[in-house]
Design a protein around this motif. Sequence first.
Motif, mmCIF file in Angstrom:
data_model
loop_
_atom_site.group_PDB
_atom_site.id
_atom_site.type_symbol
_atom_site.label_atom_id
_atom_site.label_comp_id
_atom_site.label_asym_id
_atom_site.label_seq_id
_atom_site.Cartn_x
_atom_site.Cartn_y
_atom_site.Cartn_z
ATOM 1 N N SER A 175 0.843 -1.201 0.000
ATOM 2 C CA SER A 175 0.000 0.000 0.000
ATOM 3 C C SER A 175 0.869 1.239 0.000
ATOM 4 O O SER A 175 2.041 1.204 0.358
ATOM 5 N N ASP A 176 0.250 2.354 -0.422
ATOM 6 C CA ASP A 176 0.968 3.613 -0.432
ATOM 7 C C ASP A 176 1.342 4.077 0.961
ATOM 8 O O ASP A 176 2.426 4.620 1.174
ATOM 9 N N ASP A 177 0.451 3.864 1.931
ATOM 10 C CA ASP A 177 0.763 4.348 3.279
ATOM 11 C C ASP A 177 1.931 3.586 3.891
ATOM 12 O O ASP A 177 2.783 4.175 4.562
ATOM 13 N N SER A 178 2.037 2.282 3.651
ATOM 14 C CA SER A 178 3.180 1.545 4.192
ATOM 15 C C SER A 178 4.462 1.947 3.462
ATOM 16 O O SER A 178 5.533 2.025 4.067
ATOM 17 N N ARG A 179 4.359 2.233 2.164
ATOM 18 C CA ARG A 179 5.529 2.712 1.412
ATOM 19 C C ARG A 179 5.995 4.043 1.967
ATOM 20 O O ARG A 179 7.184 4.274 2.151
ATOM 21 N N GLN A 180 5.050 4.934 2.280
ATOM 22 C CA GLN A 180 5.406 6.247 2.817
ATOM 23 C C GLN A 180 6.057 6.117 4.192
ATOM 24 O O GLN A 180 7.044 6.800 4.480
ATOM 25 N N VAL A 181 5.511 5.249 5.027
ATOM 26 C CA VAL A 181 6.106 5.038 6.350
ATOM 27 C C VAL A 181 7.533 4.504 6.186
ATOM 28 O O VAL A 181 8.475 5.009 6.808
ATOM 29 N N ALA A 182 7.694 3.508 5.344
ATOM 30 C CA ALA A 182 9.012 2.915 5.135
ATOM 31 C C ALA A 182 9.991 3.945 4.574
ATOM 32 O O ALA A 182 11.127 4.052 5.040
ATOM 33 N N SER A 183 9.533 4.734 3.617
ATOM 34 C CA SER A 183 10.403 5.742 3.010
ATOM 35 C C SER A 183 10.794 6.832 3.999
ATOM 36 O O SER A 183 11.875 7.401 3.904
ATOM 37 N N SER A 184 9.926 7.119 4.959
ATOM 38 C CA SER A 184 10.254 8.150 5.950
ATOM 39 C C SER A 184 11.214 7.621 7.020
ATOM 40 O O SER A 184 11.936 8.395 7.647
ATOM 41 N N LEU A 185 11.227 6.317 7.235
ATOM 42 C CA LEU A 185 12.106 5.740 8.261
ATOM 43 C C LEU A 185 13.557 5.619 7.800
ATOM 44 O O LEU A 185 14.483 5.793 8.606
ATOM 45 N N VAL A 186 13.772 5.347 6.534
ATOM 46 C CA VAL A 186 15.136 5.128 6.037
ATOM 47 C C VAL A 186 16.032 6.350 6.267
ATOM 48 O O VAL A 186 17.172 6.188 6.742
ATOM 49 N N PRO A 187 15.584 7.588 6.010
ATOM 50 C CA PRO A 187 16.450 8.735 6.312
ATOM 51 C C PRO A 187 16.752 8.878 7.807
ATOM 52 O O PRO A 187 17.845 9.324 8.180
ATOM 53 N N GLN A 188 15.811 8.483 8.646
ATOM 54 C CA GLN A 188 16.061 8.519 10.096
ATOM 55 C C GLN A 188 17.160 7.524 10.467
ATOM 56 O O GLN A 188 18.017 7.812 11.307
ATOM 57 N N ILE A 189 17.123 6.373 9.845
ATOM 58 C CA ILE A 189 18.131 5.345 10.088
ATOM 59 C C ILE A 189 19.503 5.827 9.609
ATOM 60 O O ILE A 189 20.522 5.571 10.251
ATOM 61 N N ALA A 190 19.516 6.564 8.512
ATOM 62 C CA ALA A 190 20.774 7.038 7.927
ATOM 63 C C ALA A 190 21.555 7.941 8.877
ATOM 64 O O ALA A 190 22.785 7.994 8.812
ATOM 65 N N LYS A 191 20.863 8.627 9.776
ATOM 66 C CA LYS A 191 21.564 9.497 10.732
ATOM 67 C C LYS A 191 22.531 8.686 11.595
ATOM 68 O O LYS A 191 23.645 9.122 11.879
ATOM 69 N N SER A 192 22.104 7.511 12.003
ATOM 70 C CA SER A 192 22.989 6.684 12.827
ATOM 71 C C SER A 192 24.125 6.089 11.995
ATOM 72 O O SER A 192 25.191 5.771 12.540
ATOM 73 N N THR A 193 23.909 5.967 10.706
ATOM 74 C CA THR A 193 24.980 5.479 9.838
ATOM 75 C C THR A 193 26.156 6.441 9.882
ATOM 76 O O THR A 193 27.307 6.015 9.939
ATOM 77 N N ASP A 194 25.858 7.733 9.879
ATOM 78 C CA ASP A 194 26.934 8.733 9.952
ATOM 79 C C ASP A 194 27.734 8.588 11.241
ATOM 80 O O ASP A 194 28.962 8.655 11.234
#
Length: 164
Positions: free
Chosen positions: A85-104
């Motif tokens: 669904s679009d809403d699960s895609r949007q949730v997933a897409s919004s989480l990946v940039p948050q995860i990227a902060k810890s990658t730095d």
Amino acid sequence: MLTRLQRAEDEWGGKNKLIDQWLQNRRTLLIHYFKLANLPPYDNKDSSLPEPEGVHSFCNMLVDYVSEGHFEVYDQVVSECEKHSDDSRQVASSLVPQIAKSTDVALDFNDKFGTKLTSEDERMLELDEELSRLGQAMEERFAYEDQLLDTLHKKVTAELQTNP
């Protein structure tokens, strides 16, 4: 962090080979982190600095873990969410940039401690503080990763219940 991992394994373990491998790699990383940081249940009464080789080995595991997430797991999970669904895609897409902060933070830690160190290296004196900073970032990362997995799990479960 270990309690959160156990809940993740209980919730999503056995449902996908890649996820199982990823959670196992998280467990291995956490065990090494706890040993390196001298935290329970792996605390050692000896308060000396860890062996430089152990720090180097941990850095390799850390880079492998964050790379596996970005280059294997997240793409697969986001792709699966897009199918549902679009809403699960949007949730997933919004989480990946948050995860990227810890990658730095993880890559900064690796840049500082990932090269071969000696016991006399002054960077070793900064290890406790840097491990603490890394631990906070990784705890946030694990929470976001778990939200990503939960989003996928809820959508797949809901679809299975409506389309048996």
